[in-house]
Enzyme design. Structure first.
Site, PDB file in Angstrom:
ATOM      1  N   SER A  30       0.810  -1.219   0.000  1.00 36.78           N
ATOM      2  CA  SER A  30       0.000   0.000   0.000  1.00 36.78           C
ATOM      3  C   SER A  30       0.845   1.271   0.000  1.00 36.78           C
ATOM      4  CB  SER A  30      -0.942  -0.010   1.213  1.00 36.78           C
ATOM      5  OG  SER A  30      -0.204  -0.135   2.405  1.00 36.78           O
ATOM      6  N   THR A  31       2.114   1.193   0.360  1.00 41.29           N
ATOM      7  CA  THR A  31       2.983   2.382   0.313  1.00 41.29           C
ATOM      8  C   THR A  31       3.638   2.482  -1.064  1.00 41.29           C
ATOM      9  OG1 THR A  31       3.463   1.830   2.613  1.00 41.29           O
ATOM     10  CG2 THR A  31       4.656   3.693   1.663  1.00 41.29           C
ATOM     11  N   ASP A  83      10.395   0.343  -2.720  1.00 39.08           N
ATOM     12  CA  ASP A  83       9.552  -0.725  -2.167  1.00 39.08           C
ATOM     13  C   ASP A  83       9.226  -0.426  -0.704  1.00 39.08           C
ATOM     14  OD1 ASP A  83       8.122  -3.058  -1.993  1.00 39.08           O
ATOM     15  OD2 ASP A  83       9.767  -4.383  -2.563  1.00 39.08           O
ATOM     16  N   GLY A  84       8.165  -1.011  -0.237  1.00 39.64           N
ATOM     17  CA  GLY A  84       7.739  -0.845   1.150  1.00 39.64           C
ATOM     18  C   GLY A  84       8.443  -1.828   2.075  1.00 39.64           C
ATOM     19  N   GLY A  97       7.475  -8.819   3.032  1.00 39.37           N
ATOM     20  CA  GLY A  97       6.706  -9.995   2.628  1.00 39.37           C
ATOM     21  C   GLY A  97       5.300 -10.036   3.183  1.00 39.37           C
ATOM     22  N   GLU A 105      10.566  -9.466  -4.724  1.00 42.80           N
ATOM     23  CA  GLU A 105      11.084  -8.223  -4.143  1.00 42.80           C
ATOM     24  C   GLU A 105      12.582  -8.354  -3.844  1.00 42.80           C
ATOM     25  OE1 GLU A 105       7.135  -6.381  -1.957  1.00 42.80           O
ATOM     26  OE2 GLU A 105       8.355  -7.809  -0.865  1.00 42.80           O
ATOM     27  N   LYS A 123       6.409   1.721  10.946  1.00 38.90           N
ATOM     28  CA  LYS A 123       7.254   0.586  10.535  1.00 38.90           C
ATOM     29  C   LYS A 123       8.655   0.629  11.164  1.00 38.90           C
ATOM     30  CE  LYS A 123       4.087  -0.809   7.634  1.00 38.90           C
ATOM     31  NZ  LYS A 123       4.082  -0.373   6.266  1.00 38.90           N
TER      32      LYS A 123
END
Ligand code: 5RP
Length: 225
Positions: A30-31, A83-84, A97, A105, A123
């Site tokens: 979602s990020t 990437d998140g 993951g 990824e 996070k």
């Protein structure tokens, strides 16, 4: 809601880092979504780039927003990947993951000159391990891998879909979400997991990220290892 704003701010900030002509790894979640959407806007405004998606879902999104896609076969070296992450520690070691895309990824992050993590402030952790570590396994080996993970002190749980059936990754494998509690030595655990037959990949990303853009309130913080 605050998290959504932080995610969007981080994703949009990362999209600004991409330069004309670059090959871009497109993350999942979602990020990363906000970064892909912002890149699509930049492409419409004239940015020349090609993307390599980390999942089927991100590939569909990228196409929908007008990003031209390529493959690792055509471009084995990626300029920048955005990437998140599910957790980020002070050295920018990551747990990834949560969205199930950890294998592609990690392949893409490893093939990248630069990996930029985008995250909301929730996070950031001092020690990895509160988030259950995703471990991708071939179904043939699941039970022996579960035993191995229990012997390492964690409790593995098979990821399932809403109907109760096993979640299947884009690569046709299953995922064990493994609650380790605090992971004192992520690099050592990563090595042990990588050396376990039947484990295709795990969500510990050690030393791969060079920059994290973290939404915090109405600001975006830059973190470096
Ligand atoms: C997918 C991932 C995601 O990047 C991670 O789960 C973070 O997702 P989100 O930005 O939705 O919180 O690793 O496999």
């Amino acid at each position: 809601m605050a998290n959504e704003q932080e995610k969007e701010a981080a994703g949009r900030a990362a999209a600004k880092l991409v330069r004309d002509g670059e090959v871009v790894g497109l993350g999942t979640g979602s990020t990363a979504y906000f970064a892909v959407v912002a890149l699509g806007e930049r492409v419409k405004a004239g940015l020349k780039m090609v993307g390599i998606p980390t999942s089927v879902q991100t590939g569909e999104l990228a196409r929908a927003v007008g990003i031209r896609l390529t493959t690792l076969d055509e471009h084995p070296e990626i300029d920048i990947t955005i990437d998140g992450a599910d957790e980020v520690d002070p050295k920018l070691n990551l747990i990834k993951g949560g969205g199930g895309a950890l294998l592609r990824e990690k392949v893409i992050a490893t093939a990248s000159k630069k990996m930029v993590v985008v995250a909301d402030s929730g996070k950031i952790v001092s020690v990895l391990g509160k988030f259950p570590l995703p471990v991708e396994v071939i179904s043939f080996a699941r039970t022996v891998v579960e035993k191995k993970i229990v012997s390492l002190g964690a409790s593995p749980k098979l990821r399932t879909q809403p109907d109760g059936s096993a979640y299947i990754t884009d690569n046709g494998n299953q995922i064990l979400d493994c609650s380790f509690g605090k992971i004192a030595d992520p690099a050592a655990l990563a090595l042990t997991l990588s050396n376990t037959p039947g484990i295709v990949e795990h969500g510990l990303f050690i030393g791969l990220a060079k920059l994290a853009l973290v939404g915090r309130g109405d600001r975006v913080e830059e973190l470096r290892p």
